[in-house]
Design a protein around this motif. Structure first.
Motif, PDB file in Angstrom:
ATOM      1  N   ALA A  78     -10.448  -1.529   1.390  1.00 17.30           N
ATOM      2  CA  ALA A  78      -9.986  -0.677   2.480  1.00 17.30           C
ATOM      3  C   ALA A  78      -8.800   0.148   2.006  1.00 17.30           C
ATOM      4  O   ALA A  78      -8.104  -0.212   1.045  1.00 17.30           O
ATOM      5  CB  ALA A  78      -9.602  -1.511   3.706  1.00 17.30           C
ATOM      6  N   VAL A  79      -8.591   1.272   2.673  1.00 19.52           N
ATOM      7  CA  VAL A  79      -7.402   2.106   2.492  1.00 19.52           C
ATOM      8  C   VAL A  79      -6.541   1.928   3.736  1.00 19.52           C
ATOM      9  O   VAL A  79      -7.019   2.106   4.865  1.00 19.52           O
ATOM     10  CB  VAL A  79      -7.775   3.584   2.289  1.00 19.52           C
ATOM     11  N   PHE A  80      -5.281   1.559   3.511  1.00 20.55           N
ATOM     12  CA  PHE A  80      -4.358   1.271   4.613  1.00 20.55           C
ATOM     13  C   PHE A  80      -3.228   2.289   4.567  1.00 20.55           C
ATOM     14  O   PHE A  80      -2.635   2.521   3.506  1.00 20.55           O
ATOM     15  CB  PHE A  80      -3.818  -0.153   4.474  1.00 20.55           C
ATOM     16  N   VAL A  81      -2.942   2.931   5.697  1.00 19.56           N
ATOM     17  CA  VAL A  81      -1.935   3.992   5.771  1.00 19.56           C
ATOM     18  C   VAL A  81      -0.903   3.611   6.824  1.00 19.56           C
ATOM     19  O   VAL A  81      -1.253   3.208   7.949  1.00 19.56           O
ATOM     20  CB  VAL A  81      -2.571   5.354   6.125  1.00 19.56           C
ATOM     21  N   ALA A  96       5.586   6.171  -1.755  1.00 18.46           N
ATOM     22  CA  ALA A  96       6.128   5.779  -0.446  1.00 18.46           C
ATOM     23  C   ALA A  96       5.770   4.334  -0.123  1.00 18.46           C
ATOM     24  O   ALA A  96       6.587   3.592   0.445  1.00 18.46           O
ATOM     25  CB  ALA A  96       5.594   6.715   0.636  1.00 18.46           C
ATOM     26  N   GLY A  97       4.557   3.921  -0.482  1.00 23.63           N
ATOM     27  CA  GLY A  97       4.182   2.529  -0.259  1.00 23.63           C
ATOM     28  C   GLY A  97       4.946   1.574  -1.146  1.00 23.63           C
ATOM     29  O   GLY A  97       5.346   0.484  -0.716  1.00 23.63           O
ATOM     30  N   ALA A  98       5.154   1.962  -2.425  1.00 22.67           N
ATOM     31  CA  ALA A  98       5.936   1.103  -3.326  1.00 22.67           C
ATOM     32  C   ALA A  98       7.366   0.935  -2.833  1.00 22.67           C
ATOM     33  O   ALA A  98       7.969  -0.134  -2.973  1.00 22.67           O
ATOM     34  CB  ALA A  98       5.924   1.705  -4.730  1.00 22.67           C
ATOM     35  N   GLU A  99       7.909   1.992  -2.210  1.00 26.71           N
ATOM     36  CA  GLU A  99       9.260   1.891  -1.667  1.00 26.71           C
ATOM     37  C   GLU A  99       9.312   0.878  -0.530  1.00 26.71           C
ATOM     38  O   GLU A  99      10.266   0.095  -0.417  1.00 26.71           O
ATOM     39  CB  GLU A  99       9.711   3.263  -1.178  1.00 26.71           C
ATOM     40  N   VAL A 156       0.558   4.748   1.451  1.00 31.01           N
ATOM     41  CA  VAL A 156      -0.883   4.577   1.301  1.00 31.01           C
ATOM     42  C   VAL A 156      -1.141   3.418   0.343  1.00 31.01           C
ATOM     43  O   VAL A 156      -0.559   3.358  -0.752  1.00 31.01           O
ATOM     44  CB  VAL A 156      -1.540   5.866   0.761  1.00 31.01           C
ATOM     45  N   PHE A 157      -2.017   2.493   0.756  1.00 33.70           N
ATOM     46  CA  PHE A 157      -2.360   1.328  -0.058  1.00 33.70           C
ATOM     47  C   PHE A 157      -3.877   1.219  -0.139  1.00 33.70           C
ATOM     48  O   PHE A 157      -4.582   1.549   0.823  1.00 33.70           O
ATOM     49  CB  PHE A 157      -1.809   0.032   0.556  1.00 33.70           C
ATOM     50  N   THR A 158      -4.366   0.746  -1.285  1.00 33.38           N
ATOM     51  CA  THR A 158      -5.771   0.355  -1.395  1.00 33.38           C
ATOM     52  C   THR A 158      -5.828  -1.158  -1.580  1.00 33.38           C
ATOM     53  O   THR A 158      -5.035  -1.736  -2.339  1.00 33.38           O
ATOM     54  CB  THR A 158      -6.457   1.056  -2.580  1.00 33.38           C
TER      55      THR A 158
END
Length: 987
Positions: A532-535, A453-456, A438-440
């Motif tokens: 935005a939120v990106f998944v 999980a996104g940082a990985e 998950v990213f903003t």
């Protein structure tokens, strides 16, 4: 009309002002011919001063130049010499400009509504300017006319002072006429009475011979100024001037005494009127200012009291010791106390002990005159609870020993903030624990936040220093970079959610990963998109499993040949090409002769080995463009998409027979097989896929009847076999009328403890000769003829009634499952039929399970969705029968609320010896468990199968290992035995 006049005046005010000055000057010059006390009153300068003050001094030089030229011309025409007229007009211009400059300010027409403005006006416009300019004009005027310099000085000073004193207030008053508030009836009556007294005093003053007696008009003039307004004050002065001037002209009063020089009498009268103006004008202005201040003060007090009375905040007026002197009505809804009960009570008595130190510090700072801002206090409610209050206040400047304290109830806000903090904490925990990345992002697509999980993923980025996230984690689809249709761009540009989009992510040094990406815009309070939120959801494992299931749906699990659905798909496409190319097409139906003997004598493992070798030999014997498919059992179909004639097809059939007749080794045995082949050709034998396969099947049976190990082409006489199906259909209709159908029930047991959980209702037909016909012999006929609708409704109602009947015995809480045909499920009244069956039997819905096929759910129309939703709302359980043999797909499992998956018996039969079947069963069970579904294995016949299924996590089993299909009585006996055995095991 009035509005049009005002509009025209605003547009032509310069010309109107010049014209007014000219008319006033002409009138004054004309009146000098008649003499008298008012003959020399010069009001033109006053009108010019008022006009320029109203304009704020704008265009003064142009105004003075025009009026000076105009007045000079009027003076020459009125009998003055050119030099004398020039002398007088120049000093008039000087007087006007000087007064305007000295009285200049932003007040404009409201200048004389302030006491200080009146004082400055009297000093400059009535005293200084007329005297100084008269001193400048007197020498030249005296030389031209031969008059005394001192007399000229006095006459001009008085006439100009009186003109300014009358014209300026009168003109500005007319300009402000609409803005002067009218008097009340009481004040109007008092003003009228004062005006009458003033008129009587004026008459009395001008009929007596003594000059001091003139000042008897001052008391009623003062009274009029005090009770009236500016209109009444100016009117009173004008009345005194006109009435006194008239009486003086007719020879009354001390000013008209015989022997008094006319010039001296005129100056005396003008000085008297100036004294009246000097008394009335400042007094009227001062009284009006006091009234305005009084109204403003009363209005301000009323507004602030209304604000306190109707405010939702609690307002307290406290003395220096902290005791309440005033409490607003908000005390009752906020603290539960009546305001009058809190008066004279201390603030400390309402404060919670936990906030007492904060309240003391706040009070100390307020008393010292500081402004501490807002402070949170806990205050005691009348019901014993506490409220969190936001306190702010200050010291009243006029009363240093009084403190105003405003208290706002923020209990709900503080609670909401705490809830928001808790929600954020839970959100952070969720984002850290979730497996999705998950990213903003900000408005430009730059990274703002990433969960673990996104940082990985970012740590394995191929472009770690890119500015935007879509560059740091590039996505690919069909070997092309996802750019314009990237979900982030779509969400930021359109403000609408984007995705999910299936794409590929290529981490640094790792295999590509299938990702399902989506984006949702972030909006501010005004609705604008600010980010935005990106998944990113990793679907690699799911896609692999889906591909495996899709492969199983289109290919035979044993031989890996295309199954019937894929064959039909390819046959449909080949028919389209054949129609377009006008060439022949052949369908070759191959059935292994006496294959049942192999299964019965050598077992299913050997039979499967034979089928695999048959498939391999057929593939080697057919051409590269031909399709070899397995329909099931020992039935194979070969699609030859393009042939020239029957001879070519016959050669292919002979080649297949030759390939199959070669010795075949299975284990230590050597087998020799034969096959029967049926052939149907397009366009001679049909033009539809099912029709060609059916005709090829008929031809194959003709080959079997002819002795096997041969091939036959389809001929129309083979349809005679359809007559047998027609007879069976008629017999089935008669069986419905004679009630020859009945139900048997096969139990389903719990894998963990052997407890009976349910039973499947199985349809049977006992014919008139006493033989029992199995459903696979007549159900296809019923479905083809439409009788399945009547039979299905009877089965549903009969099964519900039987289940309700056995609830009172050892089968209590044991449900029943009923197979539903696709034709029956597709009827609009299906949901009503289920409700009617439950209602007539009085059966709780949770004890009924409907077994559907995968093909019913492959086309998720609105009708299918509504039926599934209706069944689930009733509480009925749903299962997928023969799962894995049809169109297996993850889509409908996620889309519909299916409770149970039933593994087809074809997988169970050979699972102990065939790793492929075992892996398929393992995949199905793992899929069901991950989706929260229960799994039932059908056709369990050996303990080995049961042990393997239990080890794989299967929930329930059904088969001859436990019980064949039996009637309700024997089903109850089975339940009793299982219950007794379970009790012994527990014991």
């Amino acid at each position: 009309m009035e509005g049009l006049i005002r509009q025209a005046y605003r547009r032509y005010d310069f010309a109107v002002s010049v014209a007014a000055v000219g008319l006033a000057a002409a009138a004054s010059i004309w009146l000098t011919r008649f003499g008298g006390p008012l003959a020399t009153v010069w009001i033109a300068n006053g009108l010019a001063i008022a006009a320029l003050m109203r304009r704020g001094g704008e265009g003064m030089l142009r105004f003075l130049a025009i009026t000076t030229a105009m007045v000079w011309l009027l003076g020459v025409l009125g009998g003055f010499s050119a030099l004398n007229a020039l002398n007088l007009t120049l000093v008039n211009a000087l007087e006007i400009g000087w007064v305007v400059r000295m009285l200049s300010g932003s007040e404009g027409v409201t200048y004389l509504e302030q006491p200080l403005g009146v004082q400055r006006f009297i000093v400059w416009a009535v005293v200084v300017a007329p005297v100084v300019t008269s001193a400048l004009a007197a020498p030249v005027h005296a030389l031209e006319t031969g008059a005394s310099v001192w007399l000229t000085l006095g006459m001009r000073s008085c006439s100009h002072a009186l003109g300014n004193a009358i014209a300026v207030p009168l003109a500005l008053g007319i300009a402000r006429w609409r803005h002067i508030a009218p008097l009340s009836q009481q004040r109007a009556r008092r003003s009228l009475l004062a005006l009458l007294l003033l008129a009587l005093a004026t008459v009395g003053a001008f009929v007596q011979p003594e000059v001091p007696g003139l000042f008897v008009v001052f008391p009623p003039l003062v009274l009029l100024a005090m009770v009236g307004n500016r209109r009444w004050g100016v009117g009173g002065v004008l009345m005194v001037a006109l009435l006194g001037g008239w009486l003086t002209v007719i020879g009354q009063g001390p000013i008209a005494e015989p022997g008094t020089p006319p010039a001296l009498a005129t100056m005396q009268f003008q000085l008297f009127v100036l004294c009246c103006i000097a008394v009335a004008l400042p007094l009227v202005t001062s009284m009006e200012q006091r009234r305005r201040l009084g109204r403003t003060l009363r209005g301000s007090e009323a507004r602030y009291r209304m604000l306190a009375e109707y405010s939702h905040d609690l307002v307290l007026l406290l003395d220096a010791q902290g005791y309440c002197k005033y409490v607003s009505p908000a005390a009752y809804p906020i603290l539960g106390y009546r305001p009058d009960k809190l008066v004279e009570s201390s603030l400390q008595s309402l404060i919670d002990e936990a906030s007492l130190a904060t309240a003391v510090e706040l009070w100390r700072r307020l008393i010292n005159g500081d402004h501490p801002g807002t402070t949170l206090l806990r205050m005691r409610h009348a019901d014993g609870s506490y409220r969190v209050m936001e306190a702010a206040g200050g010291v009243i400047d006029e009363e240093p020993d009084r403190v105003i304290l405003t208290l706002r109830d923020v209990t709900a806000r503080i609670g909401a903030e705490e809830a928001l903090r808790e929600e954020r904490r839970l959100t952070d925990i969720t984002l850290k624990a979730i497996g999705d990345a998950v990213f903003t992002l900000d408005r430009e697509g730059r990274l703002g936040f990433a969960n673990p999980a996104g940082a990985e993923l970012l740590a394995r980025s191929t472009q770690p220093f890119a500015d935007k996230l879509e560059d740091r984690l590039p996505l690919w689809r069909a070997s092309e970079r996802v750019r314009e249709d990237h979900p982030v761009r779509t969400a930021l540009n359109t403000g609408a959610p984007a995705g999910p989009l299936l794409c590929v992510l290529e981490p640094e040094g790792e295999p590509s990963r299938a990702m399902e990406c989506s984006a949702v815009p972030i909006r501010n309070e005004l609705g604008g998109v600010i980010g935005a939120v990106f998944v990113l959801h990793d679907v690699s494992a799911i896609l692999a499993l889906s591909e495996r299931m899709s492969h199983l749906a289109h290919f035979d699990a044993l031989t890996d040949l295309p199954n019937r659905p894929l064959l039909l798909e390819r046959l449909s496409a080949a028919l389209g090409r054949a129609r377009q190319g006008a060439h022949h097409l052949a369908v070759v139906f191959i059935d292994v002769d006496r294959f049942k003997q192999i299964n019965d004598t050598l077992g299913h493992v050997a039979g499967d080995a034979v089928l695999k070798q048959v498939a391999e030999r057929l593939l080697s014997a057919m051409g590269a463009g031909d399709t070899v498919a397995r329909l099931g059992g020992d039935e194979f179909v070969v699609l030859i998409p393009a042939v020239n004639d029957r001879d070519a097809v016959a050669a292919c059939a002979l080649q297949a027979l030759e390939a199959l007749s070669a010795p075949m080794r299975v284990g230590r045995r050597e087998l020799r097989l034969t096959a029967s082949i049926g052939i149907a050709m397009f366009p001679d034998d049909g033009d539809e896929p099912d029709l060609l396969i059916r005709h090829a099947d008929m031809a194959m049976y003709a080959a079997k009847r002819a002795g096997r190990n041969d091939y036959h082409f389809y001929i129309s006489s083979m349809d005679a076999g359809a007559q047998a199906e027609f007879d069976l259909e008629n017999a089935l209709r008669a069986a419905l009328a004679r009630s020859e159908l009945f139900l048997d029930f096969q139990p389903r047991v719990d894998t963990s403890d052997g407890r009976m959980l349910g039973a499947e209702a199985l349809l049977r037909w006992r014919r008139t000769d006493g033989t029992v016909c199995r459903p696979d012999a007549f159900i296809p006929i019923a479905e083809a003829s439409g009788l399945i609708l009547v039979i299905g409704a009877w089965v549903l109602k009969e099964a519900c009634q039987a289940c309700r009947d056995w609830q009172d015995g050892p089968l209590r809480d044991v449900g029943v499952s009923v197979n539903i045909s696709q034709l029956q499920f597709g009827r609009e009244n299906f949901l009503q039929l289920v409700m009617e069956a439950l209602r007539e039997a009085g059966l709780p819905p949770h004890l009924l399970e409907l077994e559907l096929t995968e093909s019913m759910l492959m086309e998720p129309t609105d009708a299918v969705r509504q039926r599934i939703a209706g069944l689930k709302s009733l509480g009925v359980n749903l299962s997928i029968d023969d799962f894995g043999t049809g169109y297996s797909s993850l889509a409908y499992l996620r889309r519909f609320a299916i409770d149970t998956l039933k593994i087809d018996r074809s997988f169970i039969a050979d699972m102990a010896d065939d790793p492929e079947d075992a892996s398929v069963i393992h995949a199905i069970i793992a899929l069901a468990i991950s989706l929260g579904k229960r799994v039932v294995a059908e056709g369990v016949e050996t303990q080995r199968q049961a042990d393997l299924l239990a080890a794989l996590g299967c929930h329930e089993m059904q088969g001859h290992l436990y019980s064949p299909p039996v009637d309700a009585a024997r089903l109850a006996e089975f339940a009793r035995r299982r219950g007794a055995a379970r009790t012994r095991r527990l014991g």
